[in-house]
Design a protein around this motif. Structure first.
Motif, PDB file in Angstrom:
ATOM      1  N   LEU A 253      -0.007  -9.811   6.529  1.00 56.46           N
ATOM      2  CA  LEU A 253      -0.254  -9.288   5.234  1.00 56.46           C
ATOM      3  C   LEU A 253      -0.456  -7.781   4.866  1.00 56.46           C
ATOM      4  O   LEU A 253      -0.040  -7.164   4.054  1.00 56.46           O
ATOM      5  N   LYS A 254      -0.881  -7.153   5.815  1.00 57.22           N
ATOM      6  CA  LYS A 254      -0.888  -5.752   6.010  1.00 57.22           C
ATOM      7  C   LYS A 254       0.383  -5.129   6.029  1.00 57.22           C
ATOM      8  O   LYS A 254       0.528  -4.263   4.750  1.00 57.22           O
ATOM      9  N   GLU A 255       1.399  -5.510   6.340  1.00 57.44           N
ATOM     10  CA  GLU A 255       2.689  -4.771   6.186  1.00 57.44           C
ATOM     11  C   GLU A 255       3.572  -5.349   5.035  1.00 57.44           C
ATOM     12  O   GLU A 255       4.229  -4.395   4.434  1.00 57.44           O
ATOM     13  N   LEU A 256       3.026  -6.697   4.579  1.00 58.84           N
ATOM     14  CA  LEU A 256       3.726  -7.186   3.386  1.00 58.84           C
ATOM     15  C   LEU A 256       3.010  -6.266   2.060  1.00 58.84           C
ATOM     16  O   LEU A 256       3.813  -6.023   1.377  1.00 58.84           O
ATOM     17  N   MET A 257       1.703  -5.896   2.100  1.00 62.37           N
ATOM     18  CA  MET A 257       1.087  -5.462   1.031  1.00 62.37           C
ATOM     19  C   MET A 257       1.628  -3.899   1.013  1.00 62.37           C
ATOM     20  O   MET A 257       1.739  -3.360  -0.092  1.00 62.37           O
ATOM     21  N   GLN A 258       1.803  -3.207   1.963  1.00 68.21           N
ATOM     22  CA  GLN A 258       2.177  -1.997   2.316  1.00 68.21           C
ATOM     23  C   GLN A 258       3.789  -1.961   1.505  1.00 68.21           C
ATOM     24  O   GLN A 258       4.109  -1.206   0.597  1.00 68.21           O
ATOM     25  N   ALA A 259       4.599  -2.854   1.887  1.00 73.29           N
ATOM     26  CA  ALA A 259       5.738  -2.958   1.408  1.00 73.29           C
ATOM     27  C   ALA A 259       5.902  -3.330  -0.324  1.00 73.29           C
ATOM     28  O   ALA A 259       6.691  -2.461  -1.115  1.00 73.29           O
ATOM     29  N   CYS A 260       4.799  -3.663  -0.713  1.00 77.02           N
ATOM     30  CA  CYS A 260       4.552  -3.765  -2.070  1.00 77.02           C
ATOM     31  C   CYS A 260       4.065  -2.508  -2.972  1.00 77.02           C
ATOM     32  O   CYS A 260       4.562  -2.278  -3.739  1.00 77.02           O
ATOM     33  N   ARG A 261       3.207  -2.024  -1.961  1.00 78.87           N
ATOM     34  CA  ARG A 261       2.826  -0.695  -2.428  1.00 78.87           C
ATOM     35  C   ARG A 261       3.986   0.227  -2.668  1.00 78.87           C
ATOM     36  O   ARG A 261       4.166   1.101  -3.628  1.00 78.87           O
ATOM     37  N   ASP A 262       4.963   0.376  -1.802  1.00 74.67           N
ATOM     38  CA  ASP A 262       6.009   1.144  -1.838  1.00 74.67           C
ATOM     39  C   ASP A 262       7.115   0.912  -2.669  1.00 74.67           C
ATOM     40  O   ASP A 262       8.071   1.417  -2.938  1.00 74.67           O
ATOM     41  N   TYR A 263       7.207  -0.339  -3.357  1.00 78.89           N
ATOM     42  CA  TYR A 263       8.299  -0.913  -3.916  1.00 78.89           C
ATOM     43  C   TYR A 263       8.577  -0.132  -5.292  1.00 78.89           C
ATOM     44  O   TYR A 263       7.762   0.206  -5.997  1.00 78.89           O
ATOM     45  N   PRO A 264       9.745   0.329  -5.283  1.00 76.10           N
ATOM     46  CA  PRO A 264      10.093   1.382  -6.042  1.00 76.10           C
ATOM     47  C   PRO A 264       9.990   0.840  -7.816  1.00 76.10           C
ATOM     48  O   PRO A 264      10.339  -0.161  -7.685  1.00 76.10           O
ATOM     49  N   GLY A 265       9.487   1.610  -8.482  1.00 70.68           N
ATOM     50  CA  GLY A 265       9.406   1.104 -10.069  1.00 70.68           C
ATOM     51  C   GLY A 265       8.098   0.331 -10.081  1.00 70.68           C
ATOM     52  O   GLY A 265       7.746   0.150 -11.531  1.00 70.68           O
ATOM     53  N   ALA A 266       7.303  -0.040  -9.105  1.00 74.19           N
ATOM     54  CA  ALA A 266       6.354  -0.648  -9.322  1.00 74.19           C
ATOM     55  C   ALA A 266       5.143   0.040 -10.099  1.00 74.19           C
ATOM     56  O   ALA A 266       4.812   1.302  -9.620  1.00 74.19           O
ATOM     57  N   SER A 267       4.846  -0.225 -11.369  1.00 66.02           N
ATOM     58  CA  SER A 267       3.724   0.436 -11.993  1.00 66.02           C
ATOM     59  C   SER A 267       3.197  -0.547 -12.876  1.00 66.02           C
ATOM     60  O   SER A 267       3.422  -1.652 -12.938  1.00 66.02           O
ATOM     61  N   ASN A 268       2.198  -0.120 -13.833  1.00 65.86           N
ATOM     62  CA  ASN A 268       1.691  -0.949 -14.639  1.00 65.86           C
ATOM     63  C   ASN A 268       2.508  -1.593 -15.516  1.00 65.86           C
ATOM     64  O   ASN A 268       2.272  -2.527 -16.114  1.00 65.86           O
ATOM     65  N   ALA A 269       3.490  -0.899 -16.148  1.00 62.01           N
ATOM     66  CA  ALA A 269       4.611  -1.400 -16.908  1.00 62.01           C
ATOM     67  C   ALA A 269       5.507  -2.606 -16.062  1.00 62.01           C
ATOM     68  O   ALA A 269       6.113  -3.217 -16.791  1.00 62.01           O
ATOM     69  N   ARG A 270       5.629  -2.027 -14.889  1.00 59.37           N
ATOM     70  CA  ARG A 270       6.548  -3.145 -14.047  1.00 59.37           C
ATOM     71  C   ARG A 270       5.912  -3.481 -13.058  1.00 59.37           C
ATOM     72  O   ARG A 270       6.034  -2.817 -11.963  1.00 59.37           O
TER      73      ARG A 270
END
Ligand code: SAH
Ligand code: SF4
Length: 389
Positions: A253-270
């Motif tokens: 999970l630690k690595e998975l959550m980091q990949a999610c944090r880094d996902y381009p374009g992840a914002s409140n709108a997306r």
């Protein structure tokens, strides 16, 4: 194969479906055609939905005949088509080697999503998933991935590509059989064809790729495709998640959550969607909800709570309606959108996690035993944890 062998003659012509624009240009040039022909042919295949070269009326007769001798436009065949009482439609697609995979259309009022498969079977063995009981047979090719959407469009007569507002088949979810990020190259070629504005033209904001959490490819998916990301989370801690999703041992999970944090374009709108299948007594308590909220704290995300869809032989049960409600309420109270997904197409076994074909199953006994052991272990872990909280 000879006609005498009783089998149809094997197709030796090249399939133009599933070739990237560059590859399409290359094969046409190699066949002696001018590069600009690729643009015309691309338009006919993906904008007009042409099924043969004869339809390509702005190409000379000679050219059409030449193309015919060297190339084909080969879509998957349909082994079975079923429409549910709720209008969900499912196709069992059959490919040239006889392998099969399922595609589902989930209609809303005036739009809907086509759920596409990326593999025949799946190498992963998530315990709650019917596809996971099947061994991986093979990756689907770009032609077979794009072809699924084209067959769905054929079925609804959506050619030439309608404008965005006038499409029933408006969205795509890579949530069918298989793990799309374990077939990244082919999925990427297929999605780039699908996103091309001069063809099928489904934009990246209307495409969602669901992964069980293949961390390195999540990064590539963000960088190269930029489609919406859905992650099958299903548990807030490594012990439970590894129990029901063995891939968690490889990418915790630690690595998975980091990949999610880094996902381009992840914002409140997306926001990233976290899918969470509600399994009775396994991942559905208030303590799980609290742990979940802590886990995703700094990630722009929403949840999608999926009632577990049972399938023959599964040892799991779906959480009770009140438990699901209470779980959703915890997430709402913490400020997260957490709709409970209404199961669609249950009468035709088209709901999430129910897709599979008959090929290469683990034996029912093997499945039951494995799942029972895991479930008992998961319950034990949580009982211990809750006691410690
Ligand atoms: N392999 C990818 C995409 C296909 S599965 C992935 O795992 O994300 C699509 C979704 O259905 C996933 O969230 C998966 O965990 C979920 N699912 C699998 N089996 C299910 C079941 N029996 N009931 C409800 N959801 C299920
Ligand atoms: Fe494969 Fe997804 Fe099913 Fe897991 S949930 S077995 S990754 S298809």
């Amino acid at each position: 194969m000879t006609p005498d062998s009783g089998h149809p003659l094997q197709e030796t012509r090249t399939n133009l479906i599933g070739l990237s624009r560059e590859a399409l240009t290359a094969v046409l040039v190699e066949a002696g055609e001018k590069p600009f022909r690729a643009k015309q042919v691309f338009h006919w295949i993906y904008h007009r939905g042409a099924k043969d070269f004869a339809q390509m009326s702005d190409l000379s007769k000679d050219l059409r005949a030449r193309l015919e001798t060297r190339f084909v436009l080969d879509r998957p065949g349909i082994a079975r088509e079923q429409t549910s009482s709720d209008r969900t439609r499912k196709w069992l697609m059959q490919f040239d080697d006889g392998q099969k995979a399922e595609t589902v259309f989930i209609p809303e009022d005036d739009r809907g999503a086509v759920c596409i498969s990326s593999q025949v079977g799946c190498t992963l063995t998530c315990r709650f998933c019917h596809t996971g009981t099947q061994r991986l047979v093979r990756n689907l090719t770009p032609a077979e991935i794009v072809g699924q959407f084209m067959v769905a469009r054929d079925s609804y007569g959506e050619w030439p590509t309608p404008t965005d507002e006038r499409r029933m088949l408006s969205n795509i979810v890579m949530m069918g059989m298989g793990e799309p990020l374990y077939n990244f190259e082919n999925v990427a070629i297929a999605l780039k064809i699908i996103m091309d504005g001069e063809g099928i033209a489904v934009g990246k904001r209307r495409i969602t790729l669901s992964t069980s959490g293949v961390v390195p490819e999540i990064r590539r998916c963000g960088a190269e495709l930029g489609v919406n990301l859905a992650v099958s989370l299903h548990a807030p801690d490594d012990d439970t998640r590894s129990m029901i999703m063995p891939i968690n041992k490889k990418y915790p999970l630690k690595e998975l959550m980091q990949a999610c944090r880094d996902y381009p374009g992840a914002s409140n709108a997306r926001r990233i969607t976290f899918e969470y299948v509600m399994l009775k007594g396994i991942n559905d308590t208030a303590a799980h909800a609290r742990a979940l909220i802590r886990l995703v704290k700094d990630i722009p995300c929403k949840f999608n709570l999926i009632p577990f869809n049972p399938w023959p032989g599964t040892p799991y049960e779906c959480s009770d309606a009140e438990t699901v409600e209470a779980f959703a309420q915890h997430l709402w109270d913490a400020g997260y959108s957490a709709p409970v997904r209404t199961p669609r197409g249950r009468d035709i076994l088209a709901a999430c996690g129910q897709l599979k074909t008959d090929s290469e199953r683990l034996s029912a006994k093997e499945q039951r035993l494995r799942a029972e052991q895991e479930a008992a272990a998961a319950q034990k872990t949580w009982a211990e944890k809750e006691a410690a909280l």
